[in-house]
Motif scaffolding. Structure first.
Motif, PDB file in Angstrom:
ATOM      1  N   MET A   1       1.722  14.887 -43.706  1.00 40.95           N
ATOM      2  CA  MET A   1       2.238  15.279 -42.389  1.00 40.95           C
ATOM      3  C   MET A   1       1.057  15.382 -41.406  1.00 40.95           C
ATOM      4  SD  MET A   1       4.484  18.677 -41.395  1.00 40.95           S
ATOM      5  CE  MET A   1       4.248  19.352 -43.003  1.00 40.95           C
ATOM      6  N   SER A   2       1.171  14.695 -40.281  1.00 39.66           N
ATOM      7  CA  SER A   2       0.042  14.780 -39.342  1.00 39.66           C
ATOM      8  C   SER A   2       0.122  16.094 -38.548  1.00 39.66           C
ATOM      9  CB  SER A   2       0.018  13.571 -38.412  1.00 39.66           C
ATOM     10  OG  SER A   2       1.120  13.604 -37.569  1.00 39.66           O
ATOM     11  N   ARG A   3      -1.029  16.513 -38.060  1.00 41.77           N
ATOM     12  CA  ARG A   3      -1.116  17.823 -37.425  1.00 41.77           C
ATOM     13  C   ARG A   3      -1.608  17.712 -35.984  1.00 41.77           C
ATOM     14  NH1 ARG A   3      -4.430  21.429 -41.733  1.00 41.77           N
ATOM     15  NH2 ARG A   3      -5.821  19.661 -41.669  1.00 41.77           N
ATOM     16  N   LEU A   4      -1.144  18.644 -35.181  1.00 44.50           N
ATOM     17  CA  LEU A   4      -1.595  18.726 -33.792  1.00 44.50           C
ATOM     18  C   LEU A   4      -1.872  20.190 -33.469  1.00 44.50           C
ATOM     19  CD1 LEU A   4       0.878  16.559 -31.658  1.00 44.50           C
ATOM     20  CD2 LEU A   4      -1.597  16.219 -31.854  1.00 44.50           C
ATOM     21  N   LEU A   5      -2.845  20.411 -32.609  1.00 48.28           N
ATOM     22  CA  LEU A   5      -3.127  21.778 -32.156  1.00 48.28           C
ATOM     23  C   LEU A   5      -2.527  21.987 -30.772  1.00 48.28           C
ATOM     24  CD1 LEU A   5      -6.841  21.983 -33.188  1.00 48.28           C
ATOM     25  CD2 LEU A   5      -5.225  23.832 -33.650  1.00 48.28           C
ATOM     26  N   ILE A   6      -2.099  23.204 -30.515  1.00 47.55           N
ATOM     27  CA  ILE A   6      -1.690  23.566 -29.154  1.00 47.55           C
ATOM     28  C   ILE A   6      -2.429  24.834 -28.773  1.00 47.55           C
ATOM     29  CG2 ILE A   6       0.204  24.515 -27.756  1.00 47.55           C
ATOM     30  CD1 ILE A   6       2.060  22.501 -28.955  1.00 47.55           C
ATOM     31  N   SER A   7      -3.036  24.807 -27.602  1.00 44.53           N
ATOM     32  CA  SER A   7      -3.689  26.013 -27.105  1.00 44.53           C
ATOM     33  C   SER A   7      -2.741  26.728 -26.161  1.00 44.53           C
ATOM     34  CB  SER A   7      -4.970  25.646 -26.355  1.00 44.53           C
ATOM     35  OG  SER A   7      -5.451  26.786 -25.673  1.00 44.53           O
ATOM     36  N   PHE A   8      -2.359  27.946 -26.526  1.00 44.76           N
ATOM     37  CA  PHE A   8      -1.643  28.770 -25.560  1.00 44.76           C
ATOM     38  C   PHE A   8      -2.665  29.080 -24.459  1.00 44.76           C
ATOM     39  CE2 PHE A   8       0.393  32.665 -24.003  1.00 44.76           C
ATOM     40  CZ  PHE A   8       1.701  32.201 -23.907  1.00 44.76           C
ATOM     41  N   PRO A   9      -2.249  29.099 -23.168  1.00 43.89           N
ATOM     42  CA  PRO A   9      -3.233  29.258 -22.092  1.00 43.89           C
ATOM     43  C   PRO A   9      -4.227  30.397 -22.354  1.00 43.89           C
ATOM     44  CG  PRO A   9      -1.069  28.850 -21.179  1.00 43.89           C
ATOM     45  CD  PRO A   9      -0.876  28.977 -22.664  1.00 43.89           C
ATOM     46  N   GLY A  10      -5.503  30.085 -22.176  1.00 43.43           N
ATOM     47  CA  GLY A  10      -6.555  31.091 -22.381  1.00 43.43           C
ATOM     48  C   GLY A  10      -7.246  30.945 -23.730  1.00 43.43           C
ATOM     49  N   ASN A  11      -6.710  30.076 -24.598  1.00 38.03           N
ATOM     50  CA  ASN A  11      -7.268  29.932 -25.955  1.00 38.03           C
ATOM     51  C   ASN A  11      -7.920  28.566 -26.168  1.00 38.03           C
ATOM     52  OD1 ASN A  11      -6.055  32.400 -27.716  1.00 38.03           O
ATOM     53  ND2 ASN A  11      -4.648  31.804 -26.100  1.00 38.03           N
TER      54      ASN A  11
ATOM     55  N   GLU B   1       3.089  18.819 -38.085  1.00 40.29           N
ATOM     56  CA  GLU B   1       2.762  20.241 -38.200  1.00 40.29           C
ATOM     57  C   GLU B   1       2.043  20.629 -36.919  1.00 40.29           C
ATOM     58  OE1 GLU B   1       0.149  21.580 -41.363  1.00 40.29           O
ATOM     59  OE2 GLU B   1       0.094  23.595 -40.508  1.00 40.29           O
ATOM     60  N   ILE B   2       2.528  21.664 -36.281  1.00 40.36           N
ATOM     61  CA  ILE B   2       1.927  22.090 -35.019  1.00 40.36           C
ATOM     62  C   ILE B   2       1.263  23.443 -35.231  1.00 40.36           C
ATOM     63  CG2 ILE B   2       2.331  22.530 -32.572  1.00 40.36           C
ATOM     64  CD1 ILE B   2       2.997  19.655 -33.491  1.00 40.36           C
ATOM     65  N   ILE B   3      -0.005  23.496 -34.865  1.00 40.24           N
ATOM     66  CA  ILE B   3      -0.772  24.737 -35.014  1.00 40.24           C
ATOM     67  C   ILE B   3      -0.991  25.306 -33.619  1.00 40.24           C
ATOM     68  CG2 ILE B   3      -2.913  25.747 -35.885  1.00 40.24           C
ATOM     69  CD1 ILE B   3      -3.058  23.060 -37.637  1.00 40.24           C
ATOM     70  N   VAL B   4      -0.329  26.411 -33.342  1.00 42.62           N
ATOM     71  CA  VAL B   4      -0.422  27.021 -32.006  1.00 42.62           C
ATOM     72  C   VAL B   4      -1.450  28.141 -32.070  1.00 42.62           C
ATOM     73  CG1 VAL B   4       0.852  28.266 -30.209  1.00 42.62           C
ATOM     74  CG2 VAL B   4       2.002  26.489 -31.563  1.00 42.62           C
ATOM     75  N   VAL B   5      -2.441  28.077 -31.185  1.00 50.53           N
ATOM     76  CA  VAL B   5      -3.480  29.105 -31.157  1.00 50.53           C
ATOM     77  C   VAL B   5      -3.203  30.046 -29.992  1.00 50.53           C
ATOM     78  CG1 VAL B   5      -5.960  29.545 -31.035  1.00 50.53           C
ATOM     79  CG2 VAL B   5      -5.116  27.463 -32.157  1.00 50.53           C
TER      80      VAL B   5
ATOM     81  N   ALA C   1       9.329  19.554 -34.482  1.00 55.57           N
ATOM     82  CA  ALA C   1       8.134  19.942 -35.252  1.00 55.57           C
ATOM     83  C   ALA C   1       8.557  20.301 -36.678  1.00 55.57           C
ATOM     84  CB  ALA C   1       7.440  21.126 -34.589  1.00 55.57           C
ATOM     85  N   LYS C   2       7.839  19.781 -37.657  1.00 56.49           N
ATOM     86  CA  LYS C   2       8.209  19.999 -39.066  1.00 56.49           C
ATOM     87  C   LYS C   2       7.768  21.370 -39.541  1.00 56.49           C
ATOM     88  CE  LYS C   2      10.173  17.362 -42.224  1.00 56.49           C
ATOM     89  NZ  LYS C   2      10.673  16.206 -41.559  1.00 56.49           N
TER      90      LYS C   2
END
Ligand code: R5P
Length: 244
Positions: free
Chosen positions: A1-11, A51-55, A80-81
């Motif tokens: 499964m490929s992964r992506l990062l998401i930055s919540f504003p400020g991160n 896979e989404i990794i939210v910071v 998103a899986k």
């Protein structure tokens, strides 16, 4: 499964460091407020099947939480899986019991809201005091990382003859580990809290540590009254200038 990062504003800074270390790209999102204060959330990258990794550090959570929940729900609806939340500072961990009749045990409620929107949670040193593990409150797998080894390493390299000081009994769980790995002695003070901005801490017995450098270790500085009360005593006792 490929992964992506998401930055919540400020991160963004932290997200990009994680991205560089793991070689994961950052997805594009927009989060802003409408003039009436409501949140607008948009995901511009395809997240379907990934896979989404939210910071999202969750200090000052009430200003962030609704937009975060909208984002997490949107990710799920967009296919998103797996959704992993990386929240180094995890909010609402301290109100973990009814101290007074009629109070909301917000750590339970908050954990339930968040657990409903994510598949996994990664945090650092969550404030577990009356609860022994994250599994007691969160319904999803949680991974608690620890800052203690890095703090110990920094103390060993930077502070000559340290004595570690925990400002209250809750801090003993961190201060004892940091002290052990830094090969340093430690003291734990007794704290009385009278209100949000009113605390007193006991006077430390510093006689055996006159020539040491105090290092205060706690998991959170909120109003800083706890730290200030402890530092005041160290100054009165003519200790060296402390680190925190
Ligand atoms: C207590 O539960 C925490 O470990 C901290 O000692 C406390 O939250 C610090 O709060 P403040 O900075 O407002 O004194």
């Amino acid at each position: 499964m490929s992964r992506l990062l998401i930055s919540f504003p400020g991160n963004e800074l932290m997200t990009d460091k994680i991205g560089a270390a793991l070689k994961i790209e950052r997805a594009a999102i927009t989060i802003r407020n409408f003039p009436d204060g409501e949140s607008y959330v948009r995901v511009l990258t395809d997240v379907n099947g990934k896979e989404i990794i939210v910071v999202a550090a969750l200090d000052r959570p009430d200003t962030k939480f609704l937009a975060l929940v909208f984002l997490l729900r949107l990710l799920r609806d967009s296919g998103a899986k797996k959704i992993t939340l990386v929240s180094p500072y995890l909010a609402y961990m301290r109100q973990d019991k009814q101290f007074q009749p009629g109070e909301a045990v917000t750590s339970t409620y908050f954990a339930a809201f968040l657990s409903a929107c994510i598949d996994e949670l990664i945090t650092i040193d969550p404030h577990l005091h009356r609860r022994s593990s994250m599994a007691e409150i969160y319904a999803v797998p949680c991974h608690a990382l620890h800052a203690a080894p890095l703090i110990s390493e920094w103390i060993r390299a930077s502070v000559p003859l340290p004595v570690l000081i925990g400002p209250d009994s809750e801090s003993e769980q961190w201060v004892s580990i940091v002290a052990k790995n830094a090969n340093a002695p430690y003291l734990v003070l007794e704290k009385q809290r009278y209100g949000d901005r009113s605390v007193s801490v006991s006077f430390p017995d510093v006689a055996p540590f006159r020539s040491h450098t105090p290092v205060l270790v706690d998991d959170i500085i909120s109003t800083a009254r706890t730290m200030i009360a402890a530092v005041k005593h160290l100054r009165e006792a003519n200790m060296r200038r402390p680190f925190a």
